[in-house]
Design a protein around this motif. Structure first.
Motif, PDB file in Angstrom:
ATOM      1  N   LEU A   7       0.865  -1.183   0.000  1.00 39.82           N
ATOM      2  CA  LEU A   7       0.000   0.000   0.000  1.00 39.82           C
ATOM      3  C   LEU A   7       0.903   1.235   0.000  1.00 39.82           C
ATOM      4  O   LEU A   7       1.835   1.327   0.804  1.00 39.82           O
ATOM      5  N   ASN A   9       1.614   5.462  -0.082  1.00 43.02           N
ATOM      6  CA  ASN A   9       1.215   6.870   0.050  1.00 43.02           C
ATOM      7  C   ASN A   9       2.137   7.685  -0.838  1.00 43.02           C
ATOM      8  O   ASN A   9       3.346   7.471  -0.842  1.00 43.02           O
ATOM      9  N   TYR A  38      -4.968   5.373   1.253  1.00 41.59           N
ATOM     10  CA  TYR A  38      -3.758   5.189   0.452  1.00 41.59           C
ATOM     11  C   TYR A  38      -3.984   5.752  -0.950  1.00 41.59           C
ATOM     12  O   TYR A  38      -5.118   6.083  -1.309  1.00 41.59           O
ATOM     13  N   THR A  68       5.596   3.013   2.171  1.00 41.73           N
ATOM     14  CA  THR A  68       5.008   1.754   1.705  1.00 41.73           C
ATOM     15  C   THR A  68       4.624   0.902   2.912  1.00 41.73           C
ATOM     16  O   THR A  68       5.336   0.890   3.916  1.00 41.73           O
TER      17      THR A  68
END
Lengths: 79, 417
Positions: A7, A9, A38, A68
């Motif tokens: 995931l 950002n 996210y 991450t």
């Protein structure tokens, strides 16, 4: 095979270029741009944990990736 | 280096290419139908040639090149080489093969129905009603219940297809309608539905490939066609099987070309089935009706099919039918929402039990139990966000032990296919 969700950002404004870079990474099976907590969800399919480390490393090198979060899949049911 | 592409684009490219090739093959069907005496003989020789072509093409595509097979470079990345089917595939292959045999015999039977006239653009639309059958079948068995949008689009596409076939030269006979509704479309439903199941299977941890599925489908379909024709021959004291073998040799050129086109058309269609729902793949493929018009024009120019109508009203209705059909197809394509839901659990709830609860929710396409900050990620496919809330999130909230969940709508997606 080890499957994992990574995931991401992202810094605002860098997504398009970052995705272009990610599409070239071999062990990434799927990239989804998402709206929510996210910005991008990546699904990686790797042969070993070493390779997973490499994938996350490669992603972190991409300009614009802030953070991450890796989630390894232990069990999965699919349609 | 593998390049990821948008899944949706690939799905449409595959389904449309399949439709174009299929339109050309169906033109050749018409010519073959003119040369061969009856539909039993035509079906037998069609499958014999299909077997020869499928086997030769699969063998050719199995040749390795740069560490990969030729087939994996051009047709299906999952393809390695020709292989025997696995035990778990047999049941699905029996049903898909039976479906193919029934639908082919029924489809060819329409060629010999004098009321319908000989033209691919007349006969093809009738086989598109299968979309409705598929929507019903999916609503019974699939995880994703058809929504109003699905049903609306299917009806639009089907009626568009029927309007597109308005160049009927005579009245539709009852026998033709019986064949369409009770033979061709149920057969076609079995064929599409179980080929999709096969494509979704994992063989040696890899997705099943379309080339082997097609090859084995032809083997099973030929066996069933031989069996059905044998029964017919015994009952009626005819020699259709022998005539079928003779026709395959006699009209080798036409039949080979038809089988060649059909092979590629179906391999691409099976790949499309692995990406989208069977009803939607079939809906996109129903654009075959549009592509069959130039084929019909060419054939009628050479006197091989009935002349194309020049009546402006008939043409107008035909064009309206096609526009409606394309609208239906694009509605199908555009109205799909995907989302991830990230879930955190309270301690003390068994993972297996929660997975089962999550999996039972309709619209949930994938449930992954994780090691990391979240306990589960589920992937959702839904036609509308309202349905996503009403049918999915509310159900998620009801599952005991869920502490926190986050909905992440997917805006765009790339995938290795």
């Amino acid at each position: 095979m080890i499957n994992a969700y990574i995931l991401l950002n992202m810094k605002p404004g860098n997504s398009d270029k970052a995705i272009e870079e990610m599409r070239k990474i071999e062990d990434i099976a799927k990239i989804s741009i998402v709206a929510g907590e996210y910005d991008i969800v990546v699904r990686a399919q790797v042969k070993s944990l070493d390779r997973l480390l490499k994938v996350t490393d490669n992603i972190q090198m991409i300009n614009g990736v802030i953070k991450t979060t890796t989630q390894i899949i232990e069990k999965e049911i699919t349609a | 280096m593998k390049i990821k592409i948008r899944k949706r684009y690939l799905f449409f490219v595959l389904a449309f290419t399949s439709a174009i090739i299929s339109a050309i093959s169906s033109g050749i069907d018409t010519v073959a139908g003119d040369l061969i005496e009856n539909y039993w003989i035509l079906s037998i020789s069609c499958f014999i040639l299909a077997l020869i072509v499928s086997f030769s093409c699969s063998a050719f595509f199995s040749i390795p090149f740069n560490g990969k097979s030729i087939g994996s470079m051009f047709l299906d990345p999952s393809f390695r080489h020709i292989r025997l089917i696995r035990k778990k595939e047999v049941f699905y292959h029996i049903l898909a093969g039976l479906g193919n045999a029934i639908t082919t015999i029924g489809y060819f039977a329409l060629f010999y129905d004098k009321d319908l006239g000989r033209s691919p653009s007349v006969i093809l639309p009738f086989s598109q009603i299968v979309i409705l059958y598929l929507v019903i079948a999916e609503s019974i068995t699939d995880k994703d219940t058809p929504t109003l949008v699905d049903i609306q689009s299917s009806v639009i596409v089907t009626f568009g297809a029927i309007l597109g076939s308005i160049s009927l030269t005579g009245t539709i006979s009852v026998s033709a309608l019986v064949i369409v509704f009770l033979v061709i479309n149920p057969g076609s439903m079995l064929f599409s539905f179980y080929q999709r199941k096969l494509k979704m299977m994992k063989i040696n941890e890899r997705p099943n490939d379309a080339i082997n599925i097609r090859l084995w489908n032809v083997i099973f379909a030929l066996s069933f066609t031989l069996l059905i024709t044998l029964i017919f021959d015994i009952v009626n004291n005819t020699t259709n099987i022998i005539d079928g073998f003779i026709a395959s040799v006699q009209f080798f050129g036409w039949m080979f070309t038809m089988a060649f086109g059909t092979f590629f058309s179906y391999v691409l269609y099976i790949r499309a089935l692995g990406i989208g729902k069977a009803s939607i793949a079939q809906a996109v493929r129903s654009s075959v009706i549009i592509f069959s018009i130039p084929v019909t024009l060419v054939l009628s120019y050479f006197g091989l099919a009935d002349p194309f109508p020049t009546d402006p009203i008939l043409l107008l209705i035909k064009i309206i039918g096609m526009i409606i059909m394309m609208l239906g197809i694009s509605t199908f394509a555009l109205a799909l929402t995907k989302a991830y839901v990230f879930i955190k659990m309270e301690p003390g709830y068994p993972i297996e039990g929660t997975m089962k609860h999550l999996w039972k929710i309709k619209g949930v396409n994938r449930v992954a139990a994780l090691a990391g900050p979240y306990d589960f990620i589920i992937k959702i496919h839904t036609r509308t966000l309202v349905k996503g809330y009403e049918r999915i999130l509310r159900k998620v909230q009801e599952i005991p032990g869920i502490k926190e969940y986050r909905w992440q709508s997917v805006l765009k997606e790339w995938e290795d296919i």
